[in-house]
Design a protein around this motif. Structure first.
Motif, short mmCIF file in Angstrom:
data_model
loop_
_atom_site.label_atom_id
_atom_site.label_comp_id
_atom_site.label_asym_id
_atom_site.label_seq_id
_atom_site.Cartn_x
_atom_site.Cartn_y
_atom_site.Cartn_z
N PRO A 1 0.84 -1.21 0.00
CA PRO A 1 0.00 0.00 0.00
C PRO A 1 0.87 1.26 0.00
O PRO A 1 2.03 1.24 0.43
N PRO A 2 0.34 2.38 -0.46
CA PRO A 2 1.11 3.64 -0.44
C PRO A 2 1.43 4.07 0.99
O PRO A 2 0.71 3.75 1.94
N MET A 3 2.51 4.79 1.11
CA MET A 3 2.89 5.34 2.40
C MET A 3 1.81 6.30 2.89
O MET A 3 1.33 7.15 2.13
N PRO A 4 1.39 6.22 4.15
CA PRO A 4 0.34 7.13 4.64
C PRO A 4 0.87 8.56 4.81
O PRO A 4 2.07 8.77 5.02
N TYR A 5 -0.03 9.50 4.68
CA TYR A 5 0.33 10.90 4.93
C TYR A 5 0.52 11.14 6.42
O TYR A 5 0.00 10.39 7.25
N ALA A 6 1.25 12.22 6.74
CA ALA A 6 1.56 12.53 8.14
C ALA A 6 0.32 13.01 8.87
O ALA A 6 -0.53 13.69 8.27
N PRO A 7 0.19 12.67 10.13
CA PRO A 7 -0.94 13.19 10.91
C PRO A 7 -0.78 14.70 11.12
O PRO A 7 0.32 15.25 11.08
N ALA A 8 -1.90 15.35 11.37
CA ALA A 8 -1.89 16.81 11.53
C ALA A 8 -1.10 17.25 12.75
O ALA A 8 -0.67 18.41 12.84
N SER A 9 -0.88 16.32 13.71
CA SER A 9 -0.18 16.68 14.95
C SER A 9 1.33 16.81 14.76
O SER A 9 2.01 17.32 15.65
N TRP A 10 1.85 16.39 13.63
CA TRP A 10 3.29 16.48 13.41
C TRP A 10 3.71 17.93 13.21
O TRP A 10 2.91 18.76 12.74
N PRO A 11 4.98 18.24 13.53
CA PRO A 11 5.49 19.59 13.22
C PRO A 11 5.39 19.87 11.72
O PRO A 11 5.49 18.95 10.91
N ALA A 12 5.18 21.11 11.37
CA ALA A 12 4.91 21.48 9.98
C ALA A 12 6.01 21.01 9.02
O ALA A 12 5.73 20.47 7.94
N ALA A 13 7.27 21.20 9.40
CA ALA A 13 8.36 20.83 8.51
C ALA A 13 8.40 19.32 8.29
O ALA A 13 8.57 18.83 7.17
N ASP A 14 8.27 18.57 9.41
CA ASP A 14 8.28 17.10 9.29
C ASP A 14 7.07 16.61 8.49
O ASP A 14 7.17 15.66 7.71
N ARG A 15 5.93 17.26 8.72
CA ARG A 15 4.71 16.85 8.01
C ARG A 15 4.86 17.09 6.51
O ARG A 15 4.44 16.27 5.69
N ALA A 16 5.46 18.21 6.14
CA ALA A 16 5.65 18.53 4.72
C ALA A 16 6.55 17.50 4.05
O ALA A 16 6.28 17.05 2.93
N ARG A 17 7.67 17.14 4.73
CA ARG A 17 8.59 16.16 4.15
C ARG A 17 7.91 14.80 4.00
O ARG A 17 8.02 14.14 2.97
N ARG A 18 7.19 14.38 5.07
CA ARG A 18 6.52 13.07 5.01
C ARG A 18 5.44 13.06 3.93
O ARG A 18 5.30 12.09 3.18
N ASN A 19 4.69 14.14 3.81
CA ASN A 19 3.62 14.18 2.81
C ASN A 19 4.18 14.19 1.39
O ASN A 19 3.57 13.63 0.47
N ALA A 20 5.34 14.81 1.20
CA ALA A 20 5.98 14.80 -0.12
C ALA A 20 6.39 13.38 -0.49
O ALA A 20 6.21 12.94 -1.63
N LEU A 21 6.95 12.66 0.49
CA LEU A 21 7.33 11.27 0.25
C LEU A 21 6.10 10.41 -0.03
O LEU A 21 6.12 9.55 -0.91
N ALA A 22 5.04 10.63 0.74
CA ALA A 22 3.81 9.85 0.56
C ALA A 22 3.19 10.11 -0.82
O ALA A 22 2.71 9.19 -1.48
N HIS A 23 3.21 11.36 -1.23
CA HIS A 23 2.65 11.70 -2.53
C HIS A 23 3.46 11.05 -3.65
O HIS A 23 2.90 10.51 -4.62
N ALA A 24 4.80 11.09 -3.54
CA ALA A 24 5.66 10.47 -4.55
C ALA A 24 5.43 8.96 -4.59
O ALA A 24 5.41 8.35 -5.67
N ASP A 25 5.25 8.36 -3.42
CA ASP A 25 5.02 6.92 -3.38
C ASP A 25 3.68 6.57 -4.04
O ASP A 25 3.57 5.60 -4.79
N LEU A 26 2.66 7.35 -3.76
CA LEU A 26 1.35 7.11 -4.35
C LEU A 26 1.39 7.28 -5.87
O LEU A 26 0.74 6.54 -6.61
N ALA A 27 2.16 8.26 -6.34
CA ALA A 27 2.21 8.57 -7.78
C ALA A 27 3.27 7.76 -8.53
O ALA A 27 3.43 7.94 -9.74
N ASP A 28 3.95 6.84 -7.85
CA ASP A 28 5.01 6.04 -8.48
C ASP A 28 4.47 5.38 -9.76
O ASP A 28 3.50 4.60 -9.70
N PRO A 29 5.04 5.69 -10.92
CA PRO A 29 4.51 5.13 -12.18
C PRO A 29 4.65 3.61 -12.28
O PRO A 29 4.02 2.99 -13.14
N ARG A 30 5.45 3.01 -11.41
CA ARG A 30 5.59 1.56 -11.43
C ARG A 30 4.41 0.86 -10.78
O ARG A 30 4.25 -0.35 -10.94
#
Length: 239
Positions: free
Chosen positions: A106-135
């Motif tokens: 399954p795709p990597m889950p997005y960060a919970p809202a309770s995470w610090p903004a910077a950490d949440r942004a990095r995790r969400n970017a990774l999650a989005h890339a994982d979800l959009a992986d063309p493979r």
């Protein structure tokens, strides 16, 4: 694995040839088309394959919005080529659906809202890339083209990485069986493989088994394994 990979590459490489062959007249040298009178009497399986009901049903299917209809094409369409393409494409898509359902994580889950903004942004970017992986294999309700699916399965067979676990022996075997059958159908439809068939009816002279040899663009010949007699379209050529 090497054989399976070869079959999957064969499917991808010759798909365009099938598209082109679908609207072309039958060639004289195709396997089973020579010796027409002989095979028409002795090979009931070939007769049944081209009966009117099946051809008519296939013709009606070609009236739908099929990509093969686009552009100008000679008439009549070679129905057995279209049937081959549909069967191969369906088998490959069904196999990919099954393999993806058991091996794709399954795709990597997005960060919970309770995470610090910077950490949440990095995790969400990774999650989005994982979800959009063309493979990733995506269940869209529409069949993908045979070359796409063949190359996707090839990447799984060769363990090219991505959001998947390594295939088991059973899964490799499943892909291998489908790839082998699909490649064989394509080679037969395009007449690019040597073929041999033993007819069910024996030689009329000695009751020996009769083998028909053809394929690879050659005019077929029939050979009695008992008395050695050889037939071609023009009649007996050796006795």
């Amino acid at each position: 694995m090497t054989t399976t990979a070869t079959h999957l590459r064969t499917i991808a490489l010759h798909w365009t040839d099938l598209h082109e062959a679908a609207g072309q007249p039958v060639t004289v040298g195709a396997f089973g088309l020579g010796l027409r009178g002989y095979l028409a009497r002795l090979d009931a399986a070939d007769r049944d394959e081209f009966n009117y009901d099946r051809n008519h049903a296939a013709h009606l299917r070609t009236q739908e919005r099929d990509p093969l209809q686009l552009g100008e094409r000679p008439i009549p369409v070679r129905l057995h080529i279209l049937d081959t393409m549909r069967l191969v494409e369906a088998a490959l898509n069904d196999t990919a659906d099954q393999i993806a359902s058991s091996t794709q994580r399954p795709p990597m889950p997005y960060a919970p809202a309770s995470w610090p903004a910077a950490d949440r942004a990095r995790r969400n970017a990774l999650a989005h890339a994982d979800l959009a992986d063309p493979r990733r294999w995506r269940w869209t309700g529409r069949r993908r083209t045979a070359p796409y699916v063949a190359l996707w399965l090839l990447a799984r067979v060769e363990d090219k990485g991505g959001p998947f676990r390594k295939l088991t022996g059973a899964e490799l075997g499943q892909i291998g069986v489908v790839a082998d059958g699909a490649a064989a159908r394509i080679e037969q439809a395009l007449d690019i493989a040597a073929q041999q068939r033993t007819l069910s009816t024996p030689c009329p002279d000695c009751d020996g088994a009769v083998d028909v040899h053809g394929g690879e663009g050659r005019v077929p010949v029939a050979h009695c394994t008992g008395c050695g007699r050889i037939w071609a379209e023009s009649g007996v050529i050796a006795a």
